[in-house]
Every structure is written in C-alpha cells, then in structure tokens.
Scaffold this motif. Sequence first.
Motif, PDB file in Angstrom:
ATOM      1  N   ARG A  89       0.045   4.641  -1.987  1.00  0.00           N
ATOM      2  CA  ARG A  89      -0.506   5.737  -1.186  1.00  0.00           C
ATOM      3  C   ARG A  89      -1.941   5.456  -0.728  1.00  0.00           C
ATOM      4  O   ARG A  89      -2.789   6.330  -0.737  1.00  0.00           O
ATOM      5  CB  ARG A  89      -0.436   7.063  -1.961  1.00  0.00           C
ATOM      6  CG  ARG A  89       0.992   7.480  -2.288  1.00  0.00           C
ATOM      7  CD  ARG A  89       1.037   8.810  -2.990  1.00  0.00           C
ATOM      8  NE  ARG A  89       2.410   9.197  -3.291  1.00  0.00           N
ATOM      9  CZ  ARG A  89       2.745  10.327  -3.923  1.00  0.00           C
ATOM     10  NH1 ARG A  89       1.801  11.168  -4.326  1.00  0.00           N
ATOM     11  NH2 ARG A  89       4.013  10.620  -4.151  1.00  0.00           N
ATOM     12  N   GLN A  90      -2.158   4.228  -0.321  1.00  0.00           N
ATOM     13  CA  GLN A  90      -3.434   3.841   0.261  1.00  0.00           C
ATOM     14  C   GLN A  90      -3.396   4.090   1.767  1.00  0.00           C
ATOM     15  O   GLN A  90      -2.354   3.928   2.411  1.00  0.00           O
ATOM     16  CB  GLN A  90      -3.711   2.361   0.005  1.00  0.00           C
ATOM     17  CG  GLN A  90      -3.989   2.024  -1.447  1.00  0.00           C
ATOM     18  CD  GLN A  90      -5.389   2.425  -1.848  1.00  0.00           C
ATOM     19  OE1 GLN A  90      -5.605   3.533  -2.341  1.00  0.00           O
ATOM     20  NE2 GLN A  90      -6.347   1.548  -1.648  1.00  0.00           N
ATOM     21  N   ARG A  91      -4.535   4.448   2.333  1.00  0.00           N
ATOM     22  CA  ARG A  91      -4.627   4.717   3.763  1.00  0.00           C
ATOM     23  C   ARG A  91      -5.358   3.581   4.464  1.00  0.00           C
ATOM     24  O   ARG A  91      -6.536   3.348   4.185  1.00  0.00           O
ATOM     25  CB  ARG A  91      -5.374   6.028   4.017  1.00  0.00           C
ATOM     26  CG  ARG A  91      -4.608   7.258   3.561  1.00  0.00           C
ATOM     27  CD  ARG A  91      -5.383   8.507   3.932  1.00  0.00           C
ATOM     28  NE  ARG A  91      -6.706   8.518   3.322  1.00  0.00           N
ATOM     29  CZ  ARG A  91      -7.667   9.382   3.632  1.00  0.00           C
ATOM     30  NH1 ARG A  91      -7.465  10.266   4.599  1.00  0.00           N
ATOM     31  NH2 ARG A  91      -8.830   9.348   3.005  1.00  0.00           N
ATOM     32  N   PRO A  92      -4.699   2.876   5.370  1.00  0.00           N
ATOM     33  CA  PRO A  92      -5.381   1.790   6.094  1.00  0.00           C
ATOM     34  C   PRO A  92      -6.322   2.345   7.161  1.00  0.00           C
ATOM     35  O   PRO A  92      -6.115   3.446   7.681  1.00  0.00           O
ATOM     36  CB  PRO A  92      -4.229   1.015   6.730  1.00  0.00           C
ATOM     37  CG  PRO A  92      -3.151   2.038   6.903  1.00  0.00           C
ATOM     38  CD  PRO A  92      -3.280   2.985   5.742  1.00  0.00           C
ATOM     39  N   GLY A  93      -7.339   1.571   7.477  1.00  0.00           N
ATOM     40  CA  GLY A  93      -8.238   1.899   8.573  1.00  0.00           C
ATOM     41  C   GLY A  93      -8.136   0.844   9.656  1.00  0.00           C
ATOM     42  O   GLY A  93      -7.341  -0.102   9.553  1.00  0.00           O
ATOM     43  N   LEU A  94      -8.930   0.997  10.679  1.00  0.00           N
ATOM     44  CA  LEU A  94      -8.936   0.013  11.757  1.00  0.00           C
ATOM     45  C   LEU A  94      -9.275  -1.369  11.214  1.00  0.00           C
ATOM     46  O   LEU A  94      -8.677  -2.376  11.621  1.00  0.00           O
ATOM     47  CB  LEU A  94      -9.960   0.418  12.821  1.00  0.00           C
ATOM     48  CG  LEU A  94     -10.183  -0.584  13.961  1.00  0.00           C
ATOM     49  CD1 LEU A  94      -8.907  -0.751  14.789  1.00  0.00           C
ATOM     50  CD2 LEU A  94     -11.343  -0.128  14.851  1.00  0.00           C
ATOM     51  N   TRP A 107       0.824  -1.217   0.000  1.00  0.00           N
ATOM     52  CA  TRP A 107       0.000   0.000   0.000  1.00  0.00           C
ATOM     53  C   TRP A 107       0.855   1.262   0.000  1.00  0.00           C
ATOM     54  O   TRP A 107       0.411   2.320  -0.443  1.00  0.00           O
ATOM     55  CB  TRP A 107      -0.881   0.025   1.237  1.00  0.00           C
ATOM     56  CG  TRP A 107      -2.079  -0.849   1.190  1.00  0.00           C
ATOM     57  CD1 TRP A 107      -2.206  -2.060   0.578  1.00  0.00           C
ATOM     58  CD2 TRP A 107      -3.343  -0.581   1.805  1.00  0.00           C
ATOM     59  NE1 TRP A 107      -3.456  -2.578   0.781  1.00  0.00           N
ATOM     60  CE2 TRP A 107      -4.175  -1.695   1.528  1.00  0.00           C
ATOM     61  CE3 TRP A 107      -3.838   0.468   2.566  1.00  0.00           C
ATOM     62  CZ2 TRP A 107      -5.492  -1.769   1.992  1.00  0.00           C
ATOM     63  CZ3 TRP A 107      -5.143   0.397   3.031  1.00  0.00           C
ATOM     64  CH2 TRP A 107      -5.954  -0.700   2.742  1.00  0.00           C
ATOM     65  N   ILE A 108       2.074   1.166   0.533  1.00  0.00           N
ATOM     66  CA  ILE A 108       2.900   2.367   0.716  1.00  0.00           C
ATOM     67  C   ILE A 108       3.156   3.075  -0.609  1.00  0.00           C
ATOM     68  O   ILE A 108       2.875   4.276  -0.735  1.00  0.00           O
ATOM     69  CB  ILE A 108       4.217   2.010   1.439  1.00  0.00           C
ATOM     70  CG1 ILE A 108       3.899   1.500   2.854  1.00  0.00           C
ATOM     71  CG2 ILE A 108       5.144   3.229   1.515  1.00  0.00           C
ATOM     72  CD1 ILE A 108       5.103   0.976   3.607  1.00  0.00           C
TER      73      ILE A 108
END
Length: 239
Positions: free
Chosen positions: A77-82, A73-74
């Motif tokens: 540029r993906q943003r992880p969630g809980l 993902w880095i």
Amino acid sequence: MARTTDRSTTHLTRRLVQLYVGLTLYGASSALLVRAELGLEPWGVLHQGLAELTGISIGVVSIIIGAVVLLLWIPLRQRPGLGTVSNVFVVGLAMDGTLAVVGDLDGLGFRVPVMVLGIVLNGVATGLYIAARFGPGPRDGLMTGLNRVTGRSIRLVRTAIEVAVVVTGFLLGGSLGAGTVLYALAIGPLAQFFLRIFALPEPAGPGVTVASGEPSTTAPPTGSGPVADPASGQAILPQ
C-alpha cells in the motif's frame, strides 16, 4: 496573487529540473562504476549479474527490476509519485546512454579516478533527486513499505534487502570490489551533504501543494544512510 502563482510555477519548474537532472546523473554515475570495473553499488551488482545471465543491457535490466519492485508496492500500500515512475525509466536509459558513449577503460590510472567520480556523482545525483521531493524510488519505497508492515527498523530492513541483492547479484556474475565498499561508506555522507546544497526553499504562501498531490515538505534529516525513517512518500535513494 499573480506574484504568488509565478513563484509557485518557478518553484515547481526548478523541482522538475532537479528531478530529471538528478535521475539522469544517477544513471550516468552507475554507468561510470560499470566502466571502472572495481565494484558496483548493491543494486548495480544485481543488475549486472542479470544482464550477464540474460544478455539484456544493464540499463534495460534496471528498468525491468524497477518495474517489478514497483509492483511489490501494491500489497504494501505504498503510493508512487512522479519521481517513482520517472526513476524506473530515466535511470536505466541514462545508464545505457552513458555506456554507449564511455568505452572500456584500460589501467588503474583511468579506472580508479572514474570509480571515484562515479561515487561522487552518485552523491550529487541523490541530493538533486531527493531535494526535488517527488516521491521515493521503487527500491526505497519497498524498504519503507516493509519497515511499516513489519515494524523493523529502516536500518535492518535496508541492510537485509541490500545483502540479499548483493549476494544474488554476485552469484549471477555481478561485480564486487573496492568500489562496492567505498560506495557503501561514502554515499550516506555525500548524499546528506548534497541534500543541503540542493535543498529548495518553500514557495511563498500557505497551503501550496506539490505535483505529487501532497503538501510540500523539507528535506529529511541526517540518519542511517542518506536519511532516516522518512514519512510515506519521501524519497531516500533513487535506486
């Protein structure tokens, strides 16, 4: 004001319950497909193949692969969630836990019903998990990230990834069969049905935010598979 706060807290609690119940059931459903021995879902084929190759439990392999995919993902540029982080660990642990409880099955009279139960339970789990809206699973975030970066359709990117995963898993010794085909045909309609069942109403009051730090959203519409072309951070499938 206090009433609005109470409702928001109740809403968040219900979402958290749905998230972790959904992830747990997803791991349990994957374990049932393993015990049925009639074919696994695409990523399950890869996990099983790697488990056969390394001698590591399939649940731990699932955790490792989830963590590796999350690292991808880095650059995307993906943003992880809980839900993203929880997915990595909860599904694999639930899978190994279920396998420890459910032993080997003898005869198609047991294996076929368990296969069907595993697929339906997977649909239930998917509906619970997605409706909680805590972010996509690592593998789905990879798909949406590649969709954004390459400009290719969700359908094409998902198909390419899952074909590569299935072929690699099969070559490593993963199980393909009727369960794989039935899963591919059934999971979209099942997930969409249970998304409607478990959809959560928005909490009262404007500007309410969710635990992922983004404005709360409604469940995504019908599309190719369980959902179609989601916004960044929207869950598609846990695995």
